[in-house]
Write a protein that holds these residues in place. Structure first.
Motif, PDB file in Angstrom:
ATOM      1  N   ILE A   1      66.967 -32.179 -19.269  1.00 61.53           N
ATOM      2  CA  ILE A   1      67.974 -31.145 -19.049  1.00 61.53           C
ATOM      3  C   ILE A   1      69.072 -31.638 -18.097  1.00 61.53           C
ATOM      4  O   ILE A   1      68.844 -32.534 -17.278  1.00 61.53           O
ATOM      5  N   LEU A   2      70.255 -31.054 -18.232  1.00 55.38           N
ATOM      6  CA  LEU A   2      71.322 -31.401 -17.292  1.00 55.38           C
ATOM      7  C   LEU A   2      71.057 -30.695 -15.971  1.00 55.38           C
ATOM      8  O   LEU A   2      71.117 -29.460 -15.893  1.00 55.38           O
ATOM      9  N   TRP A   3      70.754 -31.475 -14.954  1.00 56.69           N
ATOM     10  CA  TRP A   3      70.558 -30.979 -13.596  1.00 56.69           C
ATOM     11  C   TRP A   3      71.417 -31.863 -12.695  1.00 56.69           C
ATOM     12  O   TRP A   3      71.095 -33.028 -12.462  1.00 56.69           O
ATOM     13  N   PRO A   4      72.565 -31.364 -12.239  1.00 56.18           N
ATOM     14  CA  PRO A   4      73.547 -32.183 -11.528  1.00 56.18           C
ATOM     15  C   PRO A   4      72.999 -33.065 -10.404  1.00 56.18           C
ATOM     16  O   PRO A   4      73.387 -34.233 -10.299  1.00 56.18           O
ATOM     17  N   PRO A   5      72.111 -32.571  -9.521  1.00 58.43           N
ATOM     18  CA  PRO A   5      71.619 -33.444  -8.445  1.00 58.43           C
ATOM     19  C   PRO A   5      70.930 -34.713  -8.953  1.00 58.43           C
ATOM     20  O   PRO A   5      70.975 -35.753  -8.289  1.00 58.43           O
ATOM     21  N   ALA A   6      70.298 -34.648 -10.118  1.00 57.59           N
ATOM     22  CA  ALA A   6      69.633 -35.835 -10.659  1.00 57.59           C
ATOM     23  C   ALA A   6      70.642 -36.912 -11.010  1.00 57.59           C
ATOM     24  O   ALA A   6      70.363 -38.112 -10.914  1.00 57.59           O
ATOM     25  N   ILE A   7      71.827 -36.491 -11.410  1.00 54.80           N
ATOM     26  CA  ILE A   7      72.896 -37.450 -11.724  1.00 54.80           C
ATOM     27  C   ILE A   7      73.586 -37.884 -10.447  1.00 54.80           C
ATOM     28  O   ILE A   7      73.828 -39.072 -10.224  1.00 54.80           O
ATOM     29  N   GLN A   8      73.894 -36.931  -9.588  1.00 54.97           N
ATOM     30  CA  GLN A   8      74.623 -37.203  -8.359  1.00 54.97           C
ATOM     31  C   GLN A   8      73.826 -38.094  -7.405  1.00 54.97           C
ATOM     32  O   GLN A   8      74.365 -39.042  -6.829  1.00 54.97           O
TER      33      GLN A   8
ATOM     34  N   ARG B   1      71.209 -37.912 -18.689  1.00 55.50           N
ATOM     35  CA  ARG B   1      71.169 -36.453 -18.819  1.00 55.50           C
ATOM     36  C   ARG B   1      72.463 -35.879 -19.392  1.00 55.50           C
ATOM     37  O   ARG B   1      72.473 -34.755 -19.897  1.00 55.50           O
ATOM     38  N   LEU B   2      73.561 -36.631 -19.306  1.00 57.99           N
ATOM     39  CA  LEU B   2      74.833 -36.191 -19.893  1.00 57.99           C
ATOM     40  C   LEU B   2      74.764 -36.175 -21.419  1.00 57.99           C
ATOM     41  O   LEU B   2      75.654 -35.637 -22.077  1.00 57.99           O
TER      42      LEU B   2
ATOM     43  N   ARG C   1      78.373 -30.283  -9.525  1.00 60.00           N
ATOM     44  CA  ARG C   1      77.668 -31.521  -9.184  1.00 60.00           C
ATOM     45  C   ARG C   1      76.867 -31.435  -7.883  1.00 60.00           C
ATOM     46  O   ARG C   1      75.955 -32.244  -7.667  1.00 60.00           O
ATOM     47  N   ARG C   2      77.188 -30.485  -7.036  1.00 62.03           N
ATOM     48  CA  ARG C   2      76.432 -30.325  -5.786  1.00 62.03           C
ATOM     49  C   ARG C   2      75.623 -29.027  -5.762  1.00 62.03           C
ATOM     50  O   ARG C   2      75.186 -28.581  -4.715  1.00 62.03           O
ATOM     51  N   ASN C   3      75.425 -28.462  -6.935  1.00 62.55           N
ATOM     52  CA  ASN C   3      74.697 -27.203  -7.037  1.00 62.55           C
ATOM     53  C   ASN C   3      73.285 -27.454  -7.546  1.00 62.55           C
ATOM     54  O   ASN C   3      73.068 -27.673  -8.737  1.00 62.55           O
ATOM     55  N   PRO C   4      72.290 -27.416  -6.683  1.00 61.67           N
ATOM     56  CA  PRO C   4      70.908 -27.719  -7.102  1.00 61.67           C
ATOM     57  C   PRO C   4      70.285 -26.622  -7.962  1.00 61.67           C
ATOM     58  O   PRO C   4      69.227 -26.821  -8.543  1.00 61.67           O
TER      59      PRO C   4
ATOM     60  N   TYR D   1      71.841 -25.265 -10.595  1.00 61.33           N
ATOM     61  CA  TYR D   1      72.459 -25.211 -11.922  1.00 61.33           C
ATOM     62  C   TYR D   1      71.718 -26.080 -12.931  1.00 61.33           C
ATOM     63  O   TYR D   1      71.332 -27.214 -12.632  1.00 61.33           O
ATOM     64  N   HIS D   2      71.526 -25.532 -14.133  1.00 64.54           N
ATOM     65  CA  HIS D   2      70.942 -26.278 -15.244  1.00 64.54           C
ATOM     66  C   HIS D   2      71.725 -25.946 -16.507  1.00 64.54           C
ATOM     67  O   HIS D   2      72.241 -24.839 -16.654  1.00 64.54           O
ATOM     68  N   SER D   3      71.786 -26.895 -17.430  1.00 63.83           N
ATOM     69  CA  SER D   3      72.427 -26.628 -18.713  1.00 63.83           C
ATOM     70  C   SER D   3      71.692 -27.400 -19.799  1.00 63.83           C
ATOM     71  O   SER D   3      71.217 -28.524 -19.566  1.00 63.83           O
ATOM     72  N   LEU D   4      71.600 -26.795 -20.971  1.00 70.58           N
ATOM     73  CA  LEU D   4      70.910 -27.455 -22.082  1.00 70.58           C
ATOM     74  C   LEU D   4      71.458 -26.947 -23.398  1.00 70.58           C
ATOM     75  O   LEU D   4      72.107 -25.906 -23.457  1.00 70.58           O
ATOM     76  N   GLY D   5      71.218 -27.709 -24.460  1.00 72.79           N
ATOM     77  CA  GLY D   5      71.637 -27.292 -25.794  1.00 72.79           C
ATOM     78  C   GLY D   5      72.793 -28.116 -26.334  1.00 72.79           C
ATOM     79  O   GLY D   5      73.613 -28.632 -25.584  1.00 72.79           O
ATOM     80  N   ALA D   6      72.849 -28.199 -27.664  1.00 75.34           N
ATOM     81  CA  ALA D   6      73.836 -29.049 -28.337  1.00 75.34           C
ATOM     82  C   ALA D   6      75.119 -28.312 -28.699  1.00 75.34           C
ATOM     83  O   ALA D   6      75.937 -28.833 -29.466  1.00 75.34           O
TER      84      ALA D   6
END
Length: 200
Positions: free
Chosen positions: A28-35, A42-43, A103-106, A108-113
């Motif tokens: 899933i897109l979880w910004p802290p994991a990328i940041q 995840r992108l 990007r600094r919001n722990p 926030y999650h996003s998913l789906g095509a």
């Protein structure tokens, strides 16, 4: 075949993730994991998982009808895997504004095509703006659906009344139109000619 392969992989991964929270968490897109951890995959992988069966079914049915209709265009212009490149680009481009904003919001999650699927749908509309499509059992011209879709997405994105990432839908649609116009010479002129000669 590329469209069918995308659908198959997405369905398999989504079904697995429904029952495996760890897999869902890893994709899933979880910004802290990328940041913090540079998990840039995840992108793209956020588009392989969905919230529930209805979410998955709607996206994959839409991709099935419109992806297959335009897949050959990208193969002709970009090679055998052209549509796959277009689709992956749709996933990345549609989610980037959301990622940057959160990007600094722990929390926030996003998913789906949905973003990449929107790209395919709006690319299709460039080739057949007056094609009849069925929206919740109601037939309408593709171009009318596009206008309603954009208006609704803008409204919902501004009001924030649900947990749907409407921004990704809009950016995906914009990407689908711009990318396709850039690689297909003469398409804009063709689109305008089709637009002024309605054929239902």
């Amino acid at each position: 075949m590329i469209t069918l392969a995308i659908i198959a992989v997405t369905c398999i991964v989504s079904f697995l993730a429904f029952n495996k929270p760890k897999l869902m968490d890893d994709l899933i897109l979880w910004p802290p994991a990328i940041q913090r951890h540079r998990e840039y995959h995840r992108l793209v992988t956020y588009g392989l998982v969905h919230a529930d069966f209805g979410h998955l079914l709607f996206n994959m049915l839409t991709l099935f009808f419109f992806g297959r209709a335009i897949e050959s265009v990208y193969a002709e212009e970009l090679g055998r895997f052209g549509f796959l490149l277009f689709y992956i680009g749709g996933l990345v481009v549609s989610i980037l504004p959301t990622y940057i904003k959160n990007r600094r919001n722990p929390n926030y999650h996003s998913l789906g095509a949905s973003g990449a699927v929107s790209a395919a749908l709006f690319a299709f509309i460039l080739f057949a703006p007056w094609a009849r499509i069925i929206v919740f059992v109601l037939p309408m011209p593709a171009i009318l659906y596009a206008v309603l879709y954009v208006g609704y997405s803008i409204y919902m994105d501004r009001t924030g009344r649900d947990n749907v990432n409407h921004s990704a839908h809009l950016w995906g649609a914009a990407y689908g139109v711009i990318f396709t116009l850039l690689i297909k010479q003469g398409l804009f002129t063709y689109f305008l000619a089709q637009l002024v000669h309605p054929r239902m």
